[in-house]
Design an enzyme around this catalytic site. Sequence first.
Site, PDB file in Angstrom:
ATOM      1  N   HIS A  86       0.824  -1.215   0.000  1.00 32.66           N
ATOM      2  CA  HIS A  86       0.000   0.000   0.000  1.00 32.66           C
ATOM      3  C   HIS A  86       0.859   1.267   0.000  1.00 32.66           C
ATOM      4  O   HIS A  86       0.500   2.279   0.598  1.00 32.66           O
ATOM      5  CB  HIS A  86      -0.945   0.037   1.208  1.00 32.66           C
ATOM      6  CG  HIS A  86      -1.947  -1.072   1.227  1.00 32.66           C
ATOM      7  ND1 HIS A  86      -3.209  -0.949   0.702  1.00 32.66           N
ATOM      8  CD2 HIS A  86      -1.866  -2.345   1.695  1.00 32.66           C
ATOM      9  CE1 HIS A  86      -3.873  -2.093   0.870  1.00 32.66           C
ATOM     10  NE2 HIS A  86      -3.078  -2.965   1.453  1.00 32.66           N
ATOM     11  N   ASN A 146     -10.322  -2.907   2.392  1.00 30.50           N
ATOM     12  CA  ASN A 146      -9.986  -2.917   0.965  1.00 30.50           C
ATOM     13  C   ASN A 146     -11.247  -2.717   0.130  1.00 30.50           C
ATOM     14  O   ASN A 146     -12.350  -2.737   0.674  1.00 30.50           O
ATOM     15  CB  ASN A 146      -9.363  -4.265   0.585  1.00 30.50           C
ATOM     16  CG  ASN A 146      -7.883  -4.360   0.949  1.00 30.50           C
ATOM     17  OD1 ASN A 146      -7.209  -3.342   1.147  1.00 30.50           O
ATOM     18  ND2 ASN A 146      -7.385  -5.566   1.045  1.00 30.50           N
ATOM     19  N   HIS A 160      -4.160   1.098  12.043  1.00 26.73           N
ATOM     20  CA  HIS A 160      -3.937  -0.141  12.799  1.00 26.73           C
ATOM     21  C   HIS A 160      -5.295  -0.766  13.135  1.00 26.73           C
ATOM     22  O   HIS A 160      -6.108  -0.116  13.808  1.00 26.73           O
ATOM     23  CB  HIS A 160      -3.153   0.217  14.076  1.00 26.73           C
ATOM     24  CG  HIS A 160      -2.983  -0.924  15.023  1.00 26.73           C
ATOM     25  ND1 HIS A 160      -2.835  -2.222  14.615  1.00 26.73           N
ATOM     26  CD2 HIS A 160      -2.935  -0.965  16.377  1.00 26.73           C
ATOM     27  CE1 HIS A 160      -2.706  -3.007  15.675  1.00 26.73           C
ATOM     28  NE2 HIS A 160      -2.775  -2.270  16.753  1.00 26.73           N
TER      29      HIS A 160
HETATM   30 FE1  HDD Z   1      -2.569  -4.769   5.538  1.00 29.14          FE
HETATM   31  C1  HDD Z   1      -1.129  -1.726   5.167  1.00 29.14           C
HETATM   32  C2  HDD Z   1      -5.537  -3.525   4.273  1.00 29.14           C
HETATM   33  C3  HDD Z   1      -3.946  -7.910   5.651  1.00 29.14           C
HETATM   34  C4  HDD Z   1       0.214  -5.928   7.035  1.00 29.14           C
HETATM   35  N1  HDD Z   1      -3.208  -2.982   4.838  1.00 29.14           N
HETATM   36  C5  HDD Z   1      -2.463  -1.843   4.790  1.00 29.14           C
HETATM   37  C6  HDD Z   1      -3.253  -0.773   4.279  1.00 29.14           C
HETATM   38  C7  HDD Z   1      -4.498  -1.270   4.014  1.00 29.14           C
HETATM   39  C8  HDD Z   1      -4.472  -2.661   4.379  1.00 29.14           C
HETATM   40  C9  HDD Z   1      -5.683  -0.522   3.452  1.00 29.14           C
HETATM   41  C10 HDD Z   1      -2.775   0.652   4.035  1.00 29.14           C
HETATM   42  C11 HDD Z   1      -3.041   1.516   5.218  1.00 29.14           C
HETATM   43  C12 HDD Z   1      -2.578   2.924   4.927  1.00 29.14           C
HETATM   44  O1  HDD Z   1      -3.180   3.549   4.032  1.00 29.14           O
HETATM   45  O2  HDD Z   1      -1.621   3.349   5.556  1.00 29.14           O
HETATM   46  N2  HDD Z   1      -4.353  -5.568   4.986  1.00 29.14           N
HETATM   47  C13 HDD Z   1      -5.475  -4.883   4.592  1.00 29.14           C
HETATM   48  C14 HDD Z   1      -6.609  -5.775   4.554  1.00 29.14           C
HETATM   49  C15 HDD Z   1      -6.157  -7.004   4.925  1.00 29.14           C
HETATM   50  C16 HDD Z   1      -4.741  -6.876   5.220  1.00 29.14           C
HETATM   51  C17 HDD Z   1      -8.018  -5.371   4.166  1.00 29.14           C
HETATM   52  C18 HDD Z   1      -6.911  -8.284   5.081  1.00 29.14           C
HETATM   53  C19 HDD Z   1      -8.166  -8.372   5.349  1.00 29.14           C
HETATM   54  N3  HDD Z   1      -1.961  -6.579   6.190  1.00 29.14           N
HETATM   55  C20 HDD Z   1      -2.693  -7.750   6.178  1.00 29.14           C
HETATM   56  C21 HDD Z   1      -1.945  -8.799   6.842  1.00 29.14           C
HETATM   57  C22 HDD Z   1      -0.765  -8.240   7.259  1.00 29.14           C
HETATM   58  C23 HDD Z   1      -0.798  -6.854   6.834  1.00 29.14           C
HETATM   59  C24 HDD Z   1      -2.429 -10.229   7.026  1.00 29.14           C
HETATM   60  C25 HDD Z   1       0.380  -8.856   7.990  1.00 29.14           C
HETATM   61  C26 HDD Z   1       0.331  -9.924   8.715  1.00 29.14           C
HETATM   62  N4  HDD Z   1      -0.741  -3.978   5.951  1.00 29.14           N
HETATM   63  C27 HDD Z   1       0.236  -4.628   6.613  1.00 29.14           C
HETATM   64  C28 HDD Z   1       1.431  -3.748   6.914  1.00 29.14           C
HETATM   65  C29 HDD Z   1       0.959  -2.372   6.375  1.00 29.14           C
HETATM   66  C30 HDD Z   1      -0.386  -2.698   5.762  1.00 29.14           C
HETATM   67  C31 HDD Z   1       2.735  -4.269   6.414  1.00 29.14           C
HETATM   68  C32 HDD Z   1       1.918  -1.629   5.442  1.00 29.14           C
HETATM   69  C33 HDD Z   1       2.048  -0.254   5.999  1.00 29.14           C
HETATM   70  C34 HDD Z   1       1.276  -0.258   7.225  1.00 29.14           C
HETATM   71  O3  HDD Z   1       0.749  -1.489   7.448  1.00 29.14           O
HETATM   72  O4  HDD Z   1       1.112   0.679   7.970  1.00 29.14           O
HETATM   73  O5  HDD Z   1       1.686  -3.712   8.273  1.00 29.14           O
END
Ligand code: HDD
Length: 741
Positions: free
Chosen positions: A128, A200, A392
């Site tokens: 993202h 999402n 978060h």
């Molecule tokens: Fe995630 C970012 C949505 C599963 C780990 N995720 C991130 C963002 C969105 C989502 C919209 C961007 C937020 C922003 O604009 O800063 N992610 C989802 C959805 C998931 C999902 C809808 C499943 C239903 N994500 C998911 C899993 C993991 C992560 C299973 C790790 C185990 N996601 C992350 C992250 C991010 C992230 C690496 C990247 C930057 C951040 O968090 O702040 O931690």
Amino acid sequence: KKPAKAVKAALDKAVEKVAELVDPPIPGSPGSGTPAVAEPTEPRDPLPPKADQAGPATVTATGTPTGAPPEAVAQGCPYLTTAQGLRLHDTDHSLKAGERGPTLLQDHHLREKIMHFDHERIPERAVHARGAAAHGVFTGYGNASQVCKAGFLGAGVETPVFVRFSTVVGSRGSADTVRDTRGFAVKFYTGEGTFDMVGNNIPVFFIQDGIKFPDVVHAAKPHPDREIPQAQSAHDTFWDFVSLHTEATHHALWVMSDRGVPRSYRMMEGFGVHTFRLVNADGGTVLAKFHWKPKAGVHSLVWEEAQLLNGVDPDFHRRDLADAIEAGAFPRWELGVQLLPDTPKQTFEGIDLLDSTKMVPEELAPVQPIGMLTLNRNPTNYFAETEQVAFHPGHLVPGIDITDDPLLHARLFSYLDTQLTRLGGPNFGQIPINRPHAPVNDMLRDGFHQDAVHGGVAPYRPNSLDGGNPFPATEADGGYVEVAQPVARATKVRANPASFADHFSQPRQFWLSLSPVEQAHVVRAYTFELGKCYEQAIKERQLQVLAEIDPDLCARVAVGLGLPAPVAAKRPGKVTPSPALSQVGGSWPVDGRTVGIVVDPTGMDGVGAVRTAVLAAGMVPLLIAAHGGELEGLAVQRTFLTARSVEFDALLLAACPPPAPDAEPGIGDAAVDPRVATMVQEAFRHAKAIGAWGGGQAALDAAGCPAEAPGVVVGADPSAVLSEVVGLLGKHRVWERFPVG
Ligand code: HDD
């Protein structure tokens, strides 16, 4: 009654007072009397920040107020200073031993300036990374109070929000219109603490267990050796993983559908994906899935448009969001919930509610609207807000609790952890965009980038030295108390329940719910993506997966790839289509749509009126002509060199300009500029509404576009042509014109 003289005197005084308060005009601004190109030299206060742009604390470490208003501390005086507030007299030349050097190491300003520049970039989000955001407000309808005690859902309660949309795979500089899932993350600054809904535009996810997240992301990211392709799923590693890990089938199918190429962030649905547990004031619970329903309808680009836009305007979605807000066409979504009974099994109609690769069809559990989100203000500074915002899923408020979805549990760890590297430490909650609007009194202390100057001596509990402060809150005080869910005594295992095993029924349901034109897009998307893979074995394996979804889908993709269609290993289960999954049909508001109007000095009759009518309908008219400048007092916003059909939702042809001297020869009628002919051909191919009057009809002929085709409006009266085109635009595209084979 006051005598007229006294009223006049009071008025004069008020006018004087206002004049004192108003800043002198900014040199170079309209009405300032100085030419716009001149560099202003007279010191003046910095431009005022927009509302809600709180800067760092105004009290220095020694407790001395800086004197600047809180919102202006970062730019608190008219003079250029160092980071320490020392006024500088020159920032254009290094300190040198004589005019021809060498540069002196003692130049503290040079070193500070370059040191800071060297560290201006922070690590981008692992996923993202590419995003756009806006401020807004959420207003509760109050009808959810029976099932959820969260204060922000109360009737008429207005909560400030910050919403960030994103693509998932590409890096920060990648294009907006790639085929991908879109992030839809909403930060509610509620009076009870910040609530983040990190969702999402697709209601299901690639994996059931968060431990697989690094695997799916590594597979989707560019190949590690050459770091290509950027922001694409059309490559071997992605399809290698997806074809082997069949729980990804459902999400992959959604990405291959039109949902993978939204027309605009404003025209996407959003989903909380997981099942949440809602709690009411009496402690009663219900399970819930969150939905965002866009008031502008759910609409997509077609693949060729998306590809062209990646080059023509890689910022298409970012620009579209910012422009719509700037123009007052505020994007709006209704928040809805599907309510599901909180039974010990946590299943609904055979669907395991803890499995994030499954959704609950709306026909089985209707989406009930509970509030309205309106985005009404663009960020002031991209880095400070859009880049530094930290979402978060564990940011919860009383009334909303989590379930035992193993995907969600891994997320609860990941989002905090990632900020340590991305935002440089554990105090990211103190960055202005992340600051809660609810009062904070935590016992968290120190750490990198500590902005707060905490008082007291006892950041521990229990204490007597700080008067026992801070005190735990009971539920009645608004304290967050987890729902006391029983946890069965069980054996530790690394395993999924049997209810997670079916990977194909819901993909089949999605496929069968699409209209023929949407199915045709899915077939082409798979054919394109697999056609970009090199490994034959991966293509064959993915065809097998498609066969398990539906033999027709598999056969059509196999034809495109020139491969035999395999037979499904298992007979597909019986599923009931869910009409709510199709995007085609219905009529929607046209606010914020873009209408291109091709003009020429020879045919300006009616153009002014059409332009005004487009604006009155809440849309954006863009005049396109051979050259920049003005035509009959109307500004030309695009030229044939800078315009491309993909920028517009509909095309109007007012007059037919002849070829410009520098035009490429060869397309259509030589009497029409070939770039106009291309524009018309593309708009026609992408099933957009096209209107023509007067000389504009020649462009239709030059493009080989039949005037009697559906969605092509030809008439003598420009206003009548426009109103028919607006009617067509409400349906998004002229679907009848789209080949479904
Ligand atoms: Fe995630 C970012 C949505 C599963 C780990 N995720 C991130 C963002 C969105 C989502 C919209 C961007 C937020 C922003 O604009 O800063 N992610 C989802 C959805 C998931 C999902 C809808 C499943 C239903 N994500 C998911 C899993 C993991 C992560 C299973 C790790 C185990 N996601 C992350 C992250 C991010 C992230 C690496 C990247 C930057 C951040 O968090 O702040 O931690």
